[in-house]
Design a protein around this motif. Structure first.
Motif, short mmCIF file in Angstrom:
data_model
loop_
_atom_site.label_atom_id
_atom_site.label_comp_id
_atom_site.label_asym_id
_atom_site.label_seq_id
_atom_site.Cartn_x
_atom_site.Cartn_y
_atom_site.Cartn_z
N VAL A 192 -21.50 -13.42 32.39
CA VAL A 192 -21.88 -13.20 30.99
C VAL A 192 -21.88 -11.70 30.66
N LEU A 193 -22.42 -10.90 31.56
CA LEU A 193 -22.46 -9.45 31.32
C LEU A 193 -21.05 -8.87 31.22
N LEU A 194 -20.18 -9.25 32.15
CA LEU A 194 -18.81 -8.71 32.15
C LEU A 194 -18.05 -9.15 30.91
N ALA A 195 -18.34 -10.37 30.43
CA ALA A 195 -17.67 -10.86 29.22
C ALA A 195 -17.97 -9.94 28.03
N ARG A 196 -19.15 -9.32 28.03
CA ARG A 196 -19.52 -8.40 26.95
C ARG A 196 -18.56 -7.21 26.86
N ILE A 197 -17.97 -6.82 28.00
CA ILE A 197 -17.04 -5.68 28.00
C ILE A 197 -15.60 -6.17 28.19
N ASN A 198 -15.38 -7.44 27.84
CA ASN A 198 -14.04 -8.05 27.89
C ASN A 198 -13.43 -8.01 29.29
N VAL A 199 -14.26 -8.30 30.29
CA VAL A 199 -13.80 -8.36 31.68
C VAL A 199 -14.06 -9.78 32.19
N GLU A 200 -13.06 -10.35 32.83
CA GLU A 200 -13.20 -11.70 33.37
C GLU A 200 -13.77 -11.66 34.79
N ALA A 201 -14.84 -12.41 35.00
CA ALA A 201 -15.43 -12.52 36.34
C ALA A 201 -14.85 -13.74 37.03
N ILE A 202 -14.40 -13.55 38.26
CA ILE A 202 -13.91 -14.66 39.09
C ILE A 202 -14.97 -14.86 40.17
N PRO A 203 -15.71 -15.97 40.15
CA PRO A 203 -16.80 -16.16 41.09
C PRO A 203 -16.35 -16.68 42.45
N ALA A 204 -17.03 -16.22 43.49
CA ALA A 204 -16.85 -16.74 44.85
C ALA A 204 -18.23 -16.78 45.50
N GLU A 205 -18.63 -17.95 46.02
CA GLU A 205 -19.98 -18.08 46.58
C GLU A 205 -20.04 -17.74 48.07
N ASN A 206 -18.91 -17.41 48.68
CA ASN A 206 -18.93 -17.02 50.09
C ASN A 206 -17.67 -16.20 50.41
N ALA A 207 -17.64 -15.64 51.60
CA ALA A 207 -16.53 -14.77 52.01
C ALA A 207 -15.23 -15.56 52.17
N THR A 208 -15.33 -16.80 52.63
CA THR A 208 -14.13 -17.62 52.82
C THR A 208 -13.41 -17.84 51.49
N LEU A 223 -13.52 -9.85 40.89
CA LEU A 223 -13.94 -10.89 41.83
C LEU A 223 -15.39 -10.59 42.20
N VAL A 224 -16.28 -11.55 41.94
CA VAL A 224 -17.71 -11.39 42.21
C VAL A 224 -18.09 -12.32 43.34
N VAL A 225 -18.51 -11.74 44.47
CA VAL A 225 -18.82 -12.54 45.66
C VAL A 225 -20.33 -12.48 45.91
N ASP A 226 -20.99 -13.62 45.66
CA ASP A 226 -22.44 -13.71 45.85
C ASP A 226 -22.79 -15.18 46.01
N ASP A 227 -23.74 -15.48 46.88
CA ASP A 227 -24.09 -16.89 47.12
C ASP A 227 -25.14 -17.41 46.13
N ASP A 228 -25.55 -16.59 45.17
CA ASP A 228 -26.53 -17.00 44.18
C ASP A 228 -25.82 -17.41 42.89
N PRO A 229 -25.75 -18.73 42.59
CA PRO A 229 -25.03 -19.18 41.40
C PRO A 229 -25.58 -18.59 40.10
N GLU A 230 -26.89 -18.35 40.05
CA GLU A 230 -27.48 -17.76 38.85
C GLU A 230 -26.99 -16.32 38.66
N LEU A 231 -26.91 -15.58 39.74
CA LEU A 231 -26.41 -14.20 39.64
C LEU A 231 -24.93 -14.20 39.24
N LYS A 271 -30.05 -4.60 43.90
CA LYS A 271 -30.68 -5.62 43.05
C LYS A 271 -32.19 -5.42 43.17
N PRO A 272 -32.96 -5.72 42.17
CA PRO A 272 -32.46 -6.08 40.84
C PRO A 272 -31.87 -4.83 40.18
N TYR A 273 -30.86 -5.03 39.40
CA TYR A 273 -30.18 -3.92 38.74
C TYR A 273 -30.44 -4.03 37.25
N ILE A 274 -30.23 -2.96 36.55
CA ILE A 274 -30.33 -2.98 35.10
C ILE A 274 -28.92 -3.29 34.58
#
Length: 131
Positions: free
Chosen positions: A23-39, A9-17, A109-112
């Motif tokens: 995309v990065l997690l998909a490289r290691i066969n991990v599914e990212a579930i996005p959430a743009e806020n705490a709610t 679960l990736v919680v960040d209000d930046d849609p680009e991030l 951030k920014p992270y490598i």
């Protein structure tokens, strides 16, 4: 087979991030579930099953990531959920507060990309840090 794929679960209000991390997690066969806020994140956490890892930004539009982390850690349901803070905040006091409130790791951030993937893989393998 889909059951074997780890979920983060990736919680960040930046849609680009959110997209970049997906995309990065998909490289290691991990599914990212996005959430743009705490709610949204809280709603996703309440629906089973729990993700294998939570990546959390400190600066969210509704409540701070730190407050969200404290509320989450107050519930035993989330005792085993590892939390990685991914934030632009580099203030040592804020980093210490996040770790003291139940974050397991803190990346700035920014992270490598390789650093993020290495930390995510390690956390998925080892789970929560126990001091």
């Amino acid at each position: 087979m889909a059951q074997d794929k780890k979920q983060v679960l990736v919680v960040d209000d930046d849609p680009e991030l959110l997209q970049l991390v997906r995309v990065l997690l998909a490289r290691i066969n991990v599914e990212a579930i996005p959430a743009e806020n705490a709610t949204t994140a809280a709603n996703l956490l309440r629906s089973a099953p729990l993700p294998d890892l939570l990546i959390l930004d400190m600066m969210l539009p509704d409540i701070s990531g730190l407050e969200f982390l404290r509320q989450m850690r107050a519930k035993s349901t989330y005792d085993e959920l590892p939390v990685l803070i991914l934030s632009a905040l580099i203030d040592p006091e804020k980093i210490r507060a996040a770790l003291d409130s139940g974050a397991d790791r803190y990346l700035t951030k920014p992270y490598i990309a390789n650093n993020l993937l290495t930390v995510v893989q390690e956390m998925l393998r080892t789970g929560r840090r126990r001091e």
